[in-house]
Design an enzyme around this catalytic site. Structure first.
Site, PDB file in Angstrom:
ATOM      1  N   ASP A 110       0.870  -1.154   0.000  1.00  0.00           N
ATOM      2  CA  ASP A 110       0.000   0.000   0.000  1.00  0.00           C
ATOM      3  C   ASP A 110       0.912   1.208   0.000  1.00  0.00           C
ATOM      4  OD1 ASP A 110      -2.872   0.643   0.003  1.00  0.00           O
ATOM      5  OD2 ASP A 110      -2.243   1.945   1.641  1.00  0.00           O
ATOM      6  N   PHE A 151       2.478   6.004 -13.804  1.00  0.00           N
ATOM      7  CA  PHE A 151       1.119   5.991 -13.270  1.00  0.00           C
ATOM      8  C   PHE A 151       1.014   6.962 -12.098  1.00  0.00           C
ATOM      9  CE2 PHE A 151       0.896   3.517  -9.253  1.00  0.00           C
ATOM     10  CZ  PHE A 151       2.207   3.117  -9.148  1.00  0.00           C
ATOM     11  N   TYR A 176       1.027   9.648  -9.555  1.00  0.00           N
ATOM     12  CA  TYR A 176       1.648  10.972  -9.429  1.00  0.00           C
ATOM     13  C   TYR A 176       3.034  11.035 -10.076  1.00  0.00           C
ATOM     14  CZ  TYR A 176      -2.132  11.372  -6.012  1.00  0.00           C
ATOM     15  OH  TYR A 176      -3.362  11.383  -5.416  1.00  0.00           O
ATOM     16  N   ASP A 177       3.428  10.019 -10.809  1.00  0.00           N
ATOM     17  CA  ASP A 177       4.759   9.972 -11.432  1.00  0.00           C
ATOM     18  C   ASP A 177       5.145  11.256 -12.195  1.00  0.00           C
ATOM     19  OD1 ASP A 177       5.559   7.542 -10.474  1.00  0.00           O
ATOM     20  OD2 ASP A 177       5.149   6.400 -12.299  1.00  0.00           O
ATOM     21  N   LYS A 232      13.715   3.926 -12.364  1.00  0.00           N
ATOM     22  CA  LYS A 232      12.781   4.118 -11.244  1.00  0.00           C
ATOM     23  C   LYS A 232      12.991   3.036 -10.188  1.00  0.00           C
ATOM     24  CE  LYS A 232       7.962   4.616  -9.856  1.00  0.00           C
ATOM     25  NZ  LYS A 232       6.547   4.436 -10.141  1.00  0.00           N
TER      26      LYS A 232
END
Ligand code: IMP
Length: 206
Positions: A83, A164, A166-167, A187
């Protein structure tokens, strides 16, 4: 300690582990991180699991635990779930655990980015961080938590529409590009999820 050793041994013999997620990008990131290790990660879609529990937790650990226990219960496989979310200084560290619901409360991602960028400019506070909690539920129903965090800044303009969540508006400290502008392997060297996943991999393989 003996219990922990037995648990690890069991993972070596039974290498299939369920990753409880339907997020295409997360599954891709995670499969990439596990690639070098002989652990078979299966996703919900591969097992045709359609049910998902309501994420009623008030923090990342609680939600990760709800998902990993649910996955373990319905498939009988060891299961892990993450999460994650973004905590933005200009929003007093929100949306945090509600990151998904927050972005979905706007009619599109661009409006959400505009709102965040305006707040950031108004308050002159551009700091933000991503956090992940992973819960692994083992065959014998033990829950083990692994965490990761990455600090960064909100950009003045969103970068190209890759990645995806807030990238496109998050630039990690020490980098000139946003998460959206990075390749998967770039990343995966710095992200909150990669940090937590590498701790999980260490646990499973050492
Ligand atoms: P969840 O962990 O699937 O509940 O994700 C919560 C939300 O946080 C996602 O829907 C994204 O909006 C955001 N999020 C989590 N990790 C990332 C990331 O690596 N990049 C961009 N957004 C993320």
């Amino acid at each position: 300690m003996r219990l922990l050793k037995n648990k690890k041994k069991h993972f070596h013999q039974n290498k299939k582990i369920l990753f409880f997620s339907n997020n295409f990008y997360k599954i891709k990131e995670i499969k990439n991180l596990f690639k070098k290790h002989s652990i078979d990660i299966v996703s919900l879609r591969e097992l045709s699991v359609k049910k998902e529990p309501f994420e009623s937790g008030t923090n990342f650990i609680e939600n990760a635990k709800i998902k990993s226990e649910f996955g373990n219960n319905i498939t009988d496989l060891p299961c892990f779930a993450d999460d994650s979310g973004i905590c933005i200084d200009a929003l007093n560290l929100k949306p945090g655990v509600y990151s998904k619901r927050f972005i979905e409360s706007f009619s599109n991602r661009e409006d959400c980015f505009k709102y965040i960028i305006n707040k950031t400019k108004k308050t002159n506070r551009s700091g933000a961080y991503f956090k992940t909690s992973i819960c692994l539920t083992t065959d014998n129903k033990h829950n083990i938590i692994f965490e990761g965090m990455v600090k960064g800044n909100i950009t003045n303009i969103p970068s190209k529409d890759n990645g995806f969540g807030y990238d496109p508006i998050f630039k990690p400290v020490g980098f000139m590009k946003t998460f959206a502008e990075m390749t998967l392997s770039e990343k995966n060297k710095v992200s909150h999820r990669a940090i937590a996943i590498n701790k999980l991999i260490d646990f499973l393989t050492n």
